[in-house]
Structures are given as structure tokens and as C-alpha cells.
Design a protein around this motif. Sequence first.
Motif, PDB file in Angstrom:
ATOM      1  N   UNK B  60      67.327  45.407  23.762  1.00 57.12           N
ATOM      2  CA  UNK B  60      67.382  44.140  23.033  1.00 57.12           C
ATOM      3  C   UNK B  60      68.793  43.547  23.049  1.00 57.12           C
ATOM      4  N   UNK B  62      69.328  40.395  21.574  1.00 56.79           N
ATOM      5  CA  UNK B  62      69.378  39.346  20.551  1.00 56.79           C
ATOM      6  C   UNK B  62      68.773  38.035  21.013  1.00 56.79           C
ATOM      7  N   UNK B  63      68.512  37.892  22.301  1.00 52.26           N
ATOM      8  CA  UNK B  63      67.986  36.627  22.817  1.00 52.26           C
ATOM      9  C   UNK B  63      66.617  36.849  23.468  1.00 52.26           C
ATOM     10  N   UNK B  76      73.366  56.699  27.389  1.00 54.17           N
ATOM     11  CA  UNK B  76      74.609  55.955  27.608  1.00 54.17           C
ATOM     12  C   UNK B  76      75.640  56.328  26.539  1.00 54.17           C
ATOM     13  N   UNK B  80      79.621  57.207  26.692  1.00 59.75           N
ATOM     14  CA  UNK B  80      80.464  56.067  26.316  1.00 59.75           C
ATOM     15  C   UNK B  80      81.764  56.563  25.660  1.00 59.75           C
ATOM     16  N   UNK B 266      82.207  50.191  15.479  1.00 57.41           N
ATOM     17  CA  UNK B 266      81.632  50.063  16.826  1.00 57.41           C
ATOM     18  C   UNK B 266      80.245  49.414  16.761  1.00 57.41           C
ATOM     19  N   UNK B 268      79.244  47.219  14.632  1.00 53.47           N
ATOM     20  CA  UNK B 268      79.462  45.788  14.433  1.00 53.47           C
ATOM     21  C   UNK B 268      79.881  45.113  15.741  1.00 53.47           C
ATOM     22  N   UNK B 269      80.762  45.788  16.474  1.00 53.28           N
ATOM     23  CA  UNK B 269      81.290  45.242  17.727  1.00 53.28           C
ATOM     24  C   UNK B 269      80.170  45.063  18.751  1.00 53.28           C
ATOM     25  N   UNK B 271      76.935  45.008  18.221  1.00 58.59           N
ATOM     26  CA  UNK B 271      75.847  44.146  17.764  1.00 58.59           C
ATOM     27  C   UNK B 271      76.216  42.680  17.910  1.00 58.59           C
ATOM     28  N   UNK B 272      77.409  42.313  17.436  1.00 58.50           N
ATOM     29  CA  UNK B 272      77.768  40.904  17.400  1.00 58.50           C
ATOM     30  C   UNK B 272      78.491  40.444  18.648  1.00 58.50           C
ATOM     31  N   UNK B 273      79.666  41.031  18.877  1.00 54.51           N
ATOM     32  CA  UNK B 273      80.524  40.527  19.939  1.00 54.51           C
ATOM     33  C   UNK B 273      79.927  40.771  21.327  1.00 54.51           C
ATOM     34  N   UNK B 274      79.279  41.931  21.493  1.00 55.71           N
ATOM     35  CA  UNK B 274      78.766  42.270  22.824  1.00 55.71           C
ATOM     36  C   UNK B 274      77.287  41.938  22.993  1.00 55.71           C
ATOM     37  N   UNK B 275      76.678  41.332  21.999  1.00 56.58           N
ATOM     38  CA  UNK B 275      75.244  40.958  22.062  1.00 56.58           C
ATOM     39  C   UNK B 275      74.346  42.130  22.426  1.00 56.58           C
ATOM     40  N   UNK B 276      74.561  43.290  21.839  1.00 54.10           N
ATOM     41  CA  UNK B 276      73.703  44.421  22.198  1.00 54.10           C
ATOM     42  C   UNK B 276      73.130  45.085  20.957  1.00 54.10           C
TER      43      UNK B 276
END
Lengths: 422, 309
Positions: B60, B62-63, B76, B80, B266, B268-269, B271-276
Motif C-alpha cells: 500500500x 496511500x494512493x 525487507x 533495511x 521511522x 512516521x517517516x 508512512x508520510x514522507x516516503x508514501x509507504x
Amino acid sequence: MRHAMKHLRAGTILAAALVGTAGFAYAEDVTLTVWDWKSGDPTTAPYFDKVKADFEAAHPGVTVKYVMQPHDQYYTLLGTAISAGQGPDVVLLHGGSQAKERTGALVKLDDAVADIKSRVAGWPEFTGADGSVYAVPISIQGFAVYFNKDLWTKAGLDPAKVPANWAELKADVEALKKAGITPFALGNKEGFGAEFWFSALAANGWTAEQQAAWAKGDLKWSSPEVKAILQAWVDANKDGWFAEGANSTAKFMDEYESFERGENANTIGLISDVAHWKEFDGFLGGDKVGVYVMPPVEGGNGTLKLPLSGGIGYGVTKFSKNPDLAIALAKSFAATPAMQVFFESAGAIPSDTAVDTSKVDSPSAKEILGWLKDGVPLAHANMSTAELEEWHRQSQLLFTGETTVDKAAARLDEVQASSKKK
Amino acid sequence: MTATPTSKDASDARSGQRKRRVGANPERLALFFVLPALALVTIFRIVPLIWGLGYSFTDYNGIAEPNFIGLANYAELARDPAFLDSLVNMLILIATLPIWIALPLVLAILIHQGVPGGKLFRAVYFFPAVLSSVIVGAIFNVLLRYDGSFNAMLKALGFSAVDWLGNSSTALFSLIAVQLWATFGMSLLIFLAGLSTVPSDMLEAAKLDGAKLLQTWWYIVIPSLKPIIEFAAVVTTIGMLTSMFGLIYVLTAGGPGTSTTLPEFLIWLEQGKMNRPGYASAISMVLFLMMAGLAAIQIRIMSKNANLS
């Protein structure tokens, strides 16, 4: 008691019915919700007011509602709205990866913008992988190096002679250091300092083919032309180019504030929005601010072109209930009279080429406007967000000495490869 | 209760019936009171948890519609470096737990034993606990940044300046120290409350028997505070792992590199910034399991001790 309840129920039904008919009577009333992170800024307010007033006058019964979101939370909030499939009709987006990674949630604008395509510039950053346009650019963004003419003079440098290549820049830096002046302001707490450095150095060091290969993800981080930029980042830090404590200094706005206080001689800034000529002119005085294009550390053909891209632009969400009106609104953000206000009040370099910029008296703005006709791509705008984030991290570790250029490039290669796969 | 309507008065009978309906079965009454809390927990905790578990098996973004990708996100994660670093940082953080307990405990005992100005200290220590983490972060940003007041003081004393927040070896510890400063007042209050339950006759008897100060602490005060210490340990651990976000966000943004990135940051990063959101859900699940495990261990220790006493 039961009697009373009955009355109450009847009253409620009646009231609901009344509200219902009232709503029906004003069914033509439409509110278009616009999300951005700028409309509350006093310098941009005249532009937003003009767009709203003009649009509402041209479309009776339509109300434009601006909702300003905090900049650092913007894409998280937008992501939530997109997953929920409701929220704004029109959204402001940064050109490049932020816009391109969200095309799935935006309306294709190709036919709708055909009439303004030649007047407005900056489309590539809002064009999706399928070749369609997804947002109307309103500004042009770019990275220029601003300098404090007083500090240059103090170091015995001639503000009229800006560096034409890396060797000259190095010599200027040495002169500044000798005079006890910190050559460059730098904030890299969020990694933005490294982002700007990367694009500024890649701009004139890479050929058009290399820039294109970079955008496709074919030019690896471990290739010599990319590693040269990473090495220059490390060397410049070692050689005392930057203000100390870069890893704990925020680029927005600690770095720029220190430049505005006259604490350092140069800074890599923007040409629109913030940290640009208008802001620096305001603090240091228009005649005290100079501007030049960052020379490449290696490569290039001796000419220096400004790295440019479509700055920010308006897209229309797929879930908008009034897509036609929303598209018209997105276009009206790029209407010439509004763009004129945007340029004059906020000092943004407008995407609209019809804006009259001849009356501007800032020397650095004149320089920048002269460079706009022939720019080169902004490399960081063609990186995936995962790559950008990893470059932010690696750039900090290169400063603390915990990684080497080779190791950083190898890690970035991995991220580049995995984000290309997706 | 066996209230049966004996009176012929109808209204009396109704009120009696009502009493029986609500009061006759204590279990049902208890359920009635628990229900709102249960509903809230189910709607806002359990359902999102299951939802998140579902998302963690998808790509997912987000789009687009999420696609099922099995355990790929978890695979992954295992590779990571950012996530692995965040786990190491978390372990370092947990390893500092003894300081989080010992510092307020010692101070609480001292205040309890009536050091001069104890009331003032109590107020001063507790004061930061009422500040939001963003405000605390902003204050320490001014103090700890390279050109900040703390370095100015060091320079005045003849030491060289340290980039406390911009250096991997100091950033995490600076962050921990700030969070400790901001929150230890709460544990201090808990310990003070606990200390008032320590039997004073026992202390007096010890004093008469010639016990030294540290001996009374070690043999009387600390053993009688054991349940309180355990409670504080559980609460502090959970607090450390879930409420550092504001500080990280304001002070270091997770850097330099990943040296102050904790799993919650991480999440938050990603989910929001990386759209994942899919990948972020997988991290959340791992964090949830670790927290649950930690809490289970601690509850076990607590109940074991409760049974002993």
C-alpha cells in the motif's frame, strides 16, 4: 413524557426538512477547497487574495476556501486525505518526485491546459511517467549562490568578479578564510544542505545525457561524475568551507538567518518562495547581495547555467466533486494578472512568461531573470524520495567521518536500484 | 438483593423493578460500566491494530489499491539498515533504564528524609513534566546547538565546543538526557507517594539498632518500595519507547545518519514522507510485538512478586 417526545420528534423532522429545502435552494453554491502551505504567509497573501477574488467574480456562487497546512506535515496530511478519498479539490505540490509520485490521485490536465501550455513554463516537473500533465506550475525554482558583497570586499575580493570555475571558487574561499570569514553558511540537520549542494554541483558538471540517465535511474551513485560531488562535499567540509555544526543546524531557517545576519559570506539559496533574492535584499540591502551560479567540481564545458525546475504547482484531486471548476481554478493560479502580483509581492519567479519583470530593481533578481531562458535540470528533483532520504543520512555521516565516499555511494546505489524496481 | 414489590403502589413497584434489574446482578452491572471503555478500546485500538496487520502484508502506498505481497515487507525490514539501526538505538535506550529509575528514587528518598528545601526541589523537579516535548525540544535546541549556550559556557571554561546534536556519538545520549530531565519528575512523585507507605516504626527500630543511613535504604526502604519501583519501570519503559517522537523531531530529525532514529520516528517517516503506509505498518507490527513482549515480562515479574508478598 411520551407526549413531549412526540412533539420533539415532530419538531426535529420539521427542522430537518427546512434545513433540507434551504440546502436544496442553494444547491448551486459550490465551495472549492484548496490545500497549500503558503496562503497564510503575509508576502503571498495579495496573490492568493487576487486569485480568489478573480475566480469568485468569474464564477458566481463558487467560494474558494484556502486551507493552509504546516509545511513539514503537508504530505503526511495529503497522504491521509488521498487514502480516505476525500478532502481538497485543488492541491499545491512541489515539482519533481513529490508531484510525480502522487499522479495516481490527480486528474490528467493535458487537454485542459493546452491553451496555456506555451505561456507557462515548468511543465516537466509535473508530468507523470505516462507523459501526461498533472499540475499547473506557478513558480520556477532554482538554486543560486548568494553572497554578501561587504564580506567579499573585506576579504579583498571583487564583488563584480564572481567565480567562473571550481579553481576560482576555491581561491575565493581561501581568501575569505584568511580574512577570518566563514565562506559558506550551511544547515544540514534535515539533510537539505546536502540536497542543495548535490543539485548545484551536478547542474553544470553533467551533460544533458547524464542528467537524463540520472532521471531514469540509470546513472549510478558509484559512477565517477556522481562520486566527484560526494567527494567535493567531504573535501569542502574538511577544508573549512562551511560554518561549524552543520549537522545540528536547520537549513530553513537557521542557515539563512545566519547569512542574513552577515555571519557568512555565501549561501546556496532558492530563487522563489523563501531564502531568495527578495528576502536577502530585505536584510542586507539590494546593493549588498550578489549572486552567481555554482561552478561544477569537474566536467562541464565552461558555461554556467542556472539549475531550474518547475517550482510548485496546483493539481486537481480525482475525488473532487467539481472537477471542471477545480481545473479552472488550478489554471487561474497561473493567470497573468495574478502571477504579476505573485512576482511583485512575494518575489517568486513566476512560471508565467508573460509577467512583466522589467520594473524590478534588485540587481540579483535582474541577474536571475536573465538566466531563466536557458537552464539545466535540478538533479535532486529527479531522485526518488527514498534516495533523497538516504542521501540526507549519508551526507551527515560523511561529515562525522562514519562513512566513506565509496561506502556511501554503494549504499545509495542499493536504494536507487530498489526504488527503481518499484 | 431481594427487593420484591410488596406495596400496591404502582410507582413503588416500578422503582423496585428497576433496582432489581440494575442491581441484582453485580456482574452485569460491572459489564455495563466497562462497556464504554471496551467499545473505545475496540474501535480505536483493536480494529486499527488488525487493520495495520492487514496493511503490513501489502504494498500500500496511500494512493493505489493495495496488493497482497505476503511477507515481503518483513523480509525487507530484516535487510533495511535504517530499521536495524533504529532497533539498536532502542536497545541502547532500554539499557539506560536503571538511570531512569535510580535517579528519581535517590532524589525522592532524600526529599522524603527532609533535606533542606525539599518542597522546592520537589516542585522544581516536577515542573518539566508539564511541558510538551516540542517545547522541551525547542529549549534544548537553543542550549545544545553548536553555537548554543552550553557550548558558549564550555568555551568560557576553556573546553572546546562539541556538536552535541550533530555528532553520532553524542546525539542519542543528548536526546536521552533531555528526555530524562523532562520526565523524571513524574517518577519522583510516584516514589514520594510510595515512600509515605514505608513503616516509620521499622525505620526507627533500625536506627536504634545502629543501622547506617545506606543500610536503612538498602534493607528497608528499597524492599518496601519494590512494587512501586516495578510499576515505575513499566511505565518508564513504555514512555521511553513511545513518547520520544516530539524530541527527535525537534532536536535531531533522526540524524546524524540514523543515530537518533527510533522505530516510532521511522514509522512516521515511511508512512508520510516516503508514501509507504504498507511498509510502515510492518514496522508498527514489529514494534507492537516487542512492546507486548516487554510488557508481558514485566507484568510477570510484578505478579510473581505480588504472590510472594
